[in-house]
Design a protein around this motif. Sequence first.
Motif, PDB file in Angstrom:
ATOM      1  N   UNK B 131       9.587 -23.195 -10.512  1.00 12.12           N
ATOM      2  CA  UNK B 131       8.611 -22.731 -11.499  1.00 12.12           C
ATOM      3  C   UNK B 131       7.962 -23.905 -12.223  1.00 12.12           C
ATOM      4  N   UNK B 132       8.703 -25.013 -12.323  1.00 17.27           N
ATOM      5  CA  UNK B 132       8.151 -26.212 -12.968  1.00 17.27           C
ATOM      6  C   UNK B 132       7.408 -27.086 -11.962  1.00 17.27           C
ATOM      7  N   UNK B 133       7.292 -26.610 -10.737  1.00 15.96           N
ATOM      8  CA  UNK B 133       6.553 -27.297  -9.673  1.00 15.96           C
ATOM      9  C   UNK B 133       7.182 -28.635  -9.304  1.00 15.96           C
ATOM     10  N   UNK B 134       8.501 -28.745  -9.479  1.00 14.84           N
ATOM     11  CA  UNK B 134       9.150 -30.010  -9.145  1.00 14.84           C
ATOM     12  C   UNK B 134       9.624 -30.000  -7.684  1.00 14.84           C
ATOM     13  N   UNK B 216       2.168 -21.181  -7.781  1.00 16.52           N
ATOM     14  CA  UNK B 216       2.345 -22.399  -8.581  1.00 16.52           C
ATOM     15  C   UNK B 216       2.587 -23.634  -7.718  1.00 16.52           C
ATOM     16  N   UNK B 217       3.114 -23.417  -6.535  1.00 14.24           N
ATOM     17  CA  UNK B 217       3.651 -24.525  -5.736  1.00 14.24           C
ATOM     18  C   UNK B 217       2.648 -25.645  -5.490  1.00 14.24           C
TER      19      UNK B 217
END
Lengths: 247, 344
Positions: B131-134, B216-217
């Motif tokens: 979700x944080x795109x890490x 989001x990715x």
Amino acid sequence: MAIANINADDQKLLDQLVSHYLTNQSLIKAFLDSIHAHIAEAMIEPRALSKLVHSIKRRMKDPSHLKDKLLRKLLEARESGEEFDITEDNLLLRINDLGGYRILHLHTQQMEEIHNALLELLDVAQCDLFEPPFANIWDEESRAYFEGIGINTAVNPRLYSSVHYVIKPRSKMQVTYEIQVRTLADEIWGEIDHKINYPYPHESLSCREQIKALARVASSCSRLVDSIVASHQDWEDEQKAKRLAAH
Amino acid sequence: MDPNTTSSRGRALRIAVFNHKGGVGKTTLNVNIAAALASLGKKILLVDSDPQCNLTAYLIEEAVVDDLLDTSDSADGGRTVWSAVKPVVDATGNIRIIEPIERLSNVFILPGDIRLSEFEQELSPMWSECFQRKPKGFRGTTAISHLVDSVASAYDIDFVFYDAGPNIGPLNRVLLLDCDYFIVPAACDLFSIRALKTLGHTLLNWINEWKTIVELAPTNVHLLPGLPKFLGYIPQRFRVYGGDVASSYAKYLPRIERGISSDLVTVLRRLNPILAPFSGSASELGQVKDFGTIATASQTQGEPMKDVNAGAPEQRAEAEQVFLEIAKKIITRTSPDIAAAAKK
């Protein structure tokens, strides 16, 4: 405010656009949170940004403010005889501040380092600049400073001062965000201006003029801090040179 | 080849026999369906993705399992699923490709590992990191999927079966989202029927959350397909007397079918019709009664029921027929034409 020339179709379009925003709000917020996660991490690590940034703020756009903004854009388009071309397909790209991020710092001269640190961080956060960043300025001195560090400038007649970055995450979803960077003194001005002049300029001339005066005071304040920090540095350097000479 | 950036999913279809209600015979089904598919000329990869390692214990000799688990942590000697994903957990690098063990003819197995529970613990924060795109979140979330990409294409596999533990934890979440299809085994008891409700909603949440993550990715990460389609259900472990299902079990069969219809098919179709190509009543894949002695022997001897050294020949032939029918249905239902037609 003239709302007379808005017809039922216009009203319907505006409502549709706002509802499209509401449908996507949680996704837009998730992106904002992901950007925040990166910035917040850089803030607690002993890296450049933690020494430069005073505080950060973020917010999602109030749907009623979005409607006002779209209405203003629609009326502006009508007045200038242009087509109002915001649709559900491009809303999230065209309105850059549906999710907004703000970075506050102490004095103007920190901007060069913040700019560089931020560009690096945006890359790590898998985001691109959607357009070149620019500084809102209203005086020659600021123009010279910002252009000197490679940031474009735009004169703001309302005396608003802030550097804007419009960014776009590299992702399937197409959406843009605005990051504003400004000094604490400019933040005071911004908050008061927002309260008094937003969404429509205050009708009282006196209020409007005082806010302009506040902009000049705020700007002087940021510069005075620049000067104090520079003087302090200068003094420290001098002391160091003296100590070295004594040895 | 960098196993973490290529997305060569290959042609193998991935299936999970999944029900978070335990004791419904998932592992027995996996082994026997795999053997039936193999007898029809298919190549099967069984992935023991349950930290309880039931499948590994089922098919591999104890001494060998012991050795596998003793060495699974070593940097280059490990041969379990844990050995493959460990570098991602330790953040020391990409997954390490391991070789499967061919246990029955044309049935390959990637051994499980008790330590997969450590991986499972990491998967929760990794999900948040998605979700944080890490990138680390995506590396972990797709680690097993990547392992299967590589092994399935190297061994020209037709069907991959994930042996999933009886829970709705983060490990099963990534496995189900990696699957093309899932099969629901249901025992003839009250709890098995009740579990269907949670199953439907859990899958719905997983699919929805993954949809958000896909939006989001970052563009350069590997993603799971995130659309596990319901392939059918299998009523399990009821007793049969004189050719008829014992009455205490029989009453559950219609209730299972109703539960499948209302709690699974309807729920999935509301989200996306392609998730449930077959209606509740049309989705039964076959009934697997309690085969008693030969079922137990299958587990202890590590052979499919049709090949065990126990029970009567008729019993073994009956089991063979039941699983053969299930295998044929799986082949038909997953063949591209049928799957496309069912969508309409």
